[in-house]
Design a protein around this motif. Structure first.
Motif, short mmCIF file in Angstrom:
data_model
loop_
_atom_site.label_atom_id
_atom_site.label_comp_id
_atom_site.label_asym_id
_atom_site.label_seq_id
_atom_site.Cartn_x
_atom_site.Cartn_y
_atom_site.Cartn_z
N SER A 18 16.92 -66.41 11.28
CA SER A 18 18.25 -66.43 11.88
C SER A 18 18.22 -65.58 13.14
CB SER A 18 19.30 -65.92 10.88
OG SER A 18 18.93 -64.63 10.40
N SER A 19 18.74 -64.38 13.10
CA SER A 19 18.66 -63.45 14.22
C SER A 19 18.88 -62.04 13.69
CB SER A 19 19.70 -63.78 15.29
OG SER A 19 21.02 -63.61 14.78
N VAL A 20 18.39 -61.06 14.46
CA VAL A 20 18.49 -59.67 14.07
C VAL A 20 19.02 -58.88 15.26
CG1 VAL A 20 17.23 -57.67 13.23
CG2 VAL A 20 16.52 -59.94 12.51
N THR A 21 19.93 -57.95 14.99
CA THR A 21 20.49 -57.14 16.05
C THR A 21 20.65 -55.71 15.58
OG1 THR A 21 22.27 -57.01 17.70
CG2 THR A 21 22.91 -57.55 15.44
N GLY A 22 20.99 -54.80 16.50
CA GLY A 22 21.13 -53.39 16.15
C GLY A 22 19.78 -52.73 16.05
N THR A 23 19.60 -51.86 15.04
CA THR A 23 18.31 -51.23 14.78
C THR A 23 17.68 -51.87 13.55
OG1 THR A 23 19.02 -49.13 15.74
CG2 THR A 23 17.15 -49.05 14.24
N PHE A 24 16.43 -52.26 13.65
CA PHE A 24 15.81 -53.05 12.58
C PHE A 24 14.32 -52.72 12.48
CE2 PHE A 24 16.56 -55.36 16.52
CZ PHE A 24 15.27 -55.64 16.95
N LYS A 25 13.82 -52.86 11.27
CA LYS A 25 12.39 -52.68 11.05
C LYS A 25 11.68 -53.99 11.37
CE LYS A 25 8.99 -51.35 7.51
NZ LYS A 25 8.80 -50.85 6.13
N ILE A 26 10.57 -53.87 12.09
CA ILE A 26 9.81 -55.05 12.48
C ILE A 26 8.61 -55.27 11.56
CG2 ILE A 26 8.49 -56.13 14.34
CD1 ILE A 26 10.19 -54.48 16.30
N ALA A 27 7.81 -54.22 11.34
CA ALA A 27 6.58 -54.41 10.56
C ALA A 27 6.01 -53.07 10.12
CB ALA A 27 5.55 -55.17 11.38
N ASP A 28 5.10 -53.15 9.16
CA ASP A 28 4.25 -52.03 8.75
C ASP A 28 2.86 -52.30 9.31
OD1 ASP A 28 5.89 -50.43 6.61
OD2 ASP A 28 6.16 -52.54 6.08
N ILE A 29 2.18 -51.26 9.74
CA ILE A 29 0.77 -51.40 10.11
C ILE A 29 -0.03 -50.37 9.34
CG2 ILE A 29 1.21 -52.40 12.39
CD1 ILE A 29 0.71 -49.70 13.62
N TYR A 30 -1.22 -50.78 8.91
CA TYR A 30 -2.08 -49.94 8.08
C TYR A 30 -3.43 -49.77 8.79
CZ TYR A 30 1.41 -50.95 4.53
OH TYR A 30 2.60 -51.07 3.85
N PHE A 31 -3.94 -48.55 8.79
CA PHE A 31 -5.16 -48.27 9.52
C PHE A 31 -5.84 -47.05 8.91
CE2 PHE A 31 -1.50 -46.29 11.36
CZ PHE A 31 -1.88 -44.99 11.59
N SER A 32 -7.04 -46.78 9.35
CA SER A 32 -7.76 -45.59 8.87
C SER A 32 -8.61 -45.05 10.01
CB SER A 32 -8.64 -45.93 7.66
OG SER A 32 -9.68 -46.81 8.05
N GLY A 33 -9.12 -43.83 9.81
CA GLY A 33 -10.01 -43.23 10.80
C GLY A 33 -11.46 -43.52 10.45
N GLU A 34 -12.29 -43.55 11.46
CA GLU A 34 -13.71 -43.76 11.25
C GLU A 34 -14.41 -42.43 10.98
OE1 GLU A 34 -15.01 -45.77 14.74
OE2 GLU A 34 -14.07 -47.68 14.20
N SER A 35 -15.46 -42.48 10.17
CA SER A 35 -16.22 -41.27 9.88
C SER A 35 -16.94 -40.78 11.13
CB SER A 35 -17.25 -41.56 8.77
OG SER A 35 -16.61 -41.93 7.58
#
Length: 282
Positions: free
Chosen positions: A115-132
């Protein structure tokens, strides 16, 4: 005459506005990256959330996500490190939301709403890690951001950058020294070291590989008993992981074990002295 010319110009501007639609949204739009921490442990899952704000009714958002050196995507059974929020379930599935550019480690991501989104909204989660490794100062950058509203008007948002410290997991020792002598053989795969001396005390020193690590334990002047003495050195990496090194120092017993009599005798008695003989008859 002048009034007629003004009318004609106004009519032309109105016609141009109809024929050539303005594709620039006047609404204010922005993105924000909210992260649980700014310090990342190597190979451990870290998490950020991408939020957007707009006064328009947004139906799709495109962006480029760049992971700098020292940061890698974290899948953990997911098809993508980028997981759209529920409001953006118009995206078919997370594996088709982002395409990866292997040359520059950029992800081009697009989310769509049913549909549509307005105002303040969450878009996505991102997952990551550090390299040794030895530790990195890194960042995640979200740029080339465009938001499309329900009338197909497009606006852009400013690039956002989140800086991180990828902590070192190096808890190795470069060398161990006893009274300035380097203990041999030395190696990270051999965390047990042996040393022999005749001294009653020694000074133990240890040098770390990584500047962010800390060394603790039996460091400095240590008293030795005869025989085996065991000391421990602990190396704590920047990320908190600890490695224990042990040092076995043998103090040689140089004390004499001679408990023989040199000579003894009695007045007016002759004795055939034998150091190995303990009893005599008079």
């Amino acid at each position: 005459m002048i009034k007629s010319v003004k009318k004609i110009l106004l009519m032309l501007l109105a016609i141009i506005a109809v024929i050539v639609p303005l594709n620039v949204l006047a609404a204010d739009s922005s993105l924000e990256l909210k992260c649980s921490t700014d310090k990342i442990k190597p190979e451990a899952k870290s998490h950020c959330e991408i939020y957007g704000t707009s006064s328009a009714n947004i139906k799709s958002i495109s962006m480029t996500i760049h992971l700098s050196d020292g940061i890698t995507d974290y899948l953990d059974g997911k098809t993508s490190f980028f997981v759209p929020a529920e409001a953006w379930n118009g995206s078919t599935n997370s594996s088709e939301v982002c395409t990866k550019n292997e040359e520059n480690y950029n992800y081009n991501c697009t989310v769509k709403s049913t549909s549509s989104v307005t105002g303040t909204f969450k878009i996505a989660d991102i997952y990551f890690s550090g390299e040794s490794g030895e530790g990195y100062d890194s960042n995640i950058k979200v740029g080339t951001i465009t938001l499309t509203d329900t009338s197909d008007n497009i606006t852009s948002a400013a690039t956002i950058t989140k800086n991180f410290r990828v902590m070192s997991n190096n808890n190795k020792l470069a060398q161990v020294l006893i009274d300035d002598d380097v203990v041999e053989p030395f190696g990270d795969r051999n965390p047990v070291y042996n040393y022999t001396t005749q001294k009653d005390s020694v000074n133990i020193a240890a040098q770390k590989y990584n500047a962010k690590a800390t060394v603790s334990g039996d460091i400095g002047r240590r008293k030795l008993e005869y025989g085996q003495n065991i000391f421990y050195i602990y190396v704590t990496a920047e990320d908190g992981t600890i490695k224990t090194h042990s040092i076995n120092i043998t103090r040689e017993d140089t004390r004499s074990n001679n408990n023989y009599l040199y000579k003894f005798g009695f007045i007016d008695k002759d004795i055939n002295f034998d150091k190995d003989k303990a009893e005599y008859e008079l």
